[in-house]
Each structure stands twice: as C-alpha cells, then as structure tokens.
Design an enzyme around this catalytic site. Structure first.
Site, PDB file in Angstrom:
ATOM      1  N   ARG A  19       0.836  -1.202   0.000  1.00  0.00           N
ATOM      2  CA  ARG A  19       0.000   0.000   0.000  1.00  0.00           C
ATOM      3  C   ARG A  19       0.872   1.254   0.000  1.00  0.00           C
ATOM      4  O   ARG A  19       0.574   2.219  -0.714  1.00  0.00           O
ATOM      5  CB  ARG A  19      -0.938   0.004   1.207  1.00  0.00           C
ATOM      6  CG  ARG A  19      -2.032  -1.060   1.151  1.00  0.00           C
ATOM      7  CD  ARG A  19      -2.977  -0.934   2.326  1.00  0.00           C
ATOM      8  NE  ARG A  19      -3.772   0.282   2.259  1.00  0.00           N
ATOM      9  CZ  ARG A  19      -4.485   0.776   3.269  1.00  0.00           C
ATOM     10  NH1 ARG A  19      -4.451   0.177   4.442  1.00  0.00           N
ATOM     11  NH2 ARG A  19      -5.183   1.874   3.123  1.00  0.00           N
ATOM     12  N   CYS A  74      -1.175   6.268   8.963  1.00  0.00           N
ATOM     13  CA  CYS A  74      -1.559   5.009   8.313  1.00  0.00           C
ATOM     14  C   CYS A  74      -2.619   5.369   7.287  1.00  0.00           C
ATOM     15  O   CYS A  74      -2.527   6.399   6.631  1.00  0.00           O
ATOM     16  CB  CYS A  74      -2.060   4.003   9.343  1.00  0.00           C
ATOM     17  SG  CYS A  74      -3.451   4.610  10.337  1.00  0.00           S
TER      18      CYS A  74
END
Length: 281
Positions: free
Chosen positions: A180, A239
């Site tokens: 990611r 995050c």
C-alpha cells in the site's frame, strides 16, 4: 501498579476480579463494522465492556476528513464515564487484530489524561490459546466520574504535516503494508501511494510470528535504525485513517522512545485535496 503500554495475559488473569481493573473489548472489522460487537456477544474476557471504533471512537466522516476522524472529545469523555471508568482504574484494552484497533482507545485515553491503560499482548487469540476464561455474560457497572485533561499536542493536523515536512522538522512513519505504501495495491482508499518523505514501517513488524509484541529492546533497536538521529518527539505516525498508526506509537512508547505523535487524518485525509503531492515506489 500502573501499566501504560503492553500487558501479558498471565498478568490480566490474576486481576480479573479486581474492582480497580476495567477491561474493554475493541474488536472491529473494516469489512463488517458489526463483526466486533457480534464476536463480543459470542464470548469475551470476563467483565469486559465493548467499544465500537466508528460509533464510539470516531466522529462522522465529512468531505474534508479521513475515514476515521478523531471523535468529539466532550462526547468521548461522556462515553468513557458511561463505561464506569475513573482515573483510579487500570484499563486493559484488547482486540483480535494484534492490537490494531485496541491501540486507538489506548491512545485516546492518553490524550484525555488517563495513562494507566495497557494493550493485552496477543489479543483474545493468545488469551484463548492459554485456556483462560471467557464469558457471554454482560457486565453491570455504574457510571464513573471521569474529568478529561485533553492534551492537543499529541496529534497533528494536515496543515501541520505539510508545514513540518517542508521544514524537514518531523520524521513521518507510515504504518500501512509495504504494498500500500508503494502504491502497488490499495484495497481501501481511492488513491494509491504515500506522502513524499514518509518512511514505511508496517505495524505488523512490531510483533513476532505468534502475534506477541517484540521485546522492548528489539523494538528500540528497530525504531532507532529507522529514525536514526531524529528525536522521538519529532516522530509522527500515520496510516490509512489514523487507527493502526497508534500501534507504531505504542511500540515506540513500549521501547522507551517516548513523545511521538499521530497524524490523525492520515492518508485518507491527505488525498482529499488533489493538489497535495503523492509518491509511489
């Protein structure tokens, strides 16, 4: 005794019936927001109360926020009191995701001035593996007296991130998986990649193959290798939505590297503005 980072299951089982200890189940699934409460009803640690990531620990999403905005702290204070919590309690939080969701409540309580909160090492899986007890009984408790002492220095807004990155005055750490972070795979957010200048440390790296936290010495070594000479108080964690970033923040605290902060909006807020830069690879 005040425990403020990680707590072993064998310690919790000794204090299950201690009136001063409060256990909170934080199980949640991004794929199924009701999965956590359903799992709680099927079995939880004795006396454990339940909190929901989106209903209790986050505000409503807007066109300017990330996926899990910080809650209204006045409302959160009332919810904490409704759980029977006072400043005299030792709090233990747990989930079934290695602490990925429980650390959100751990961090929020610290923001409100309650330091005596620890994450159950290994979560409910390790608890069950030790054949420790669970129950389906719902606990009874009275509303507690909880007065918040909010510390707004524990997190940064998006503008703060932009300004501090431009000045090179922070060390930004992204807790998402490497795929990611590199923009190779993005299953949740509409834009892939990472903030230019951010380092990558997936929160899963804080645990061993058994799902338990690495030793404080090992965590200290790994984070120092990552951040080099940056002071811990200049480190900012992010995050996808500001939840699992708290896991890295907890790991640093457990390692004795105190004072790092949270980018609460994280990637899902950063990409709300198409003019903000994005990096891949």
């Amino acid at each position: 005794m005040s425990l403020t980072t990680v707590i072993a299951a064998h310690t919790v089982v000794e204090y299950l019936d201690h009136n001063n200890w409060i256990i909170i189940d934080c199980r949640f699934s991004l794929a199924d927001p009701q999965a956590g409460i359903n799992a709680y009803r099927l079995g939880h640690l004795p006396h454990a109360r339940y909190v929901h990531l989106e209903n209790d620990l986050s505000a409503a999403v807007t066109s300017l926020t990330g996926r899990h905005p910080l809650p209204d702290f006045n409302q959160l204070t009332k919810k904490i009191a409704a759980l029977g919590i006072t400043f005299n309690n030792q709090i233990v939080v747990y989930d079934d995701a290695g602490g990925a969701f429980a650390t959100r409540l751990w961090w929020l309580l610290r923001c409100l001035g309650h330091a005596s909160v620890a994450v159950l090492d290994g979560g409910i899986q390790h608890w069950l593996a030790q054949n420790y007890p669970t129950t389906t009984d719902l606990p009874r408790y009275k509303v507690g007296h909880f007065k918040a002492y909010l510390d707004t220095t524990r997190w940064l807004e998006t503008r703060d991130i932009e300004n501090n990155l431009a000045r090179k005055s922070i060390c930004l750490i992204d807790a998402r998986t490497a795929e990611r972070y590199r923009g190779e795979h993005e299953p949740i957010d509409p834009v892939a990649g990472h903030i230019p200048g951010a380092l990558n440390r997936p929160f899963q790296a804080n645990m061993n193959t058994n799902g338990l936290f690495l030793s404080s010495d090992e965590l200290h070594h790994q984070f120092k290798t990552l951040i080099h000479d940056s002071p811990a108080e200049h480190v900012v964690h992010m995050c996808g939505s500001g939840v699992t970033a708290c896991h890295n923040l907890l790991a640093m605290e457990h390692a004795g590297l105190t004072g790092s902060k949270l980018y609460a909006g994280s990637w899902s807020e950063w990409i709300r503005n198409k003019n903000r830069p994005i990096a891949t690879q």
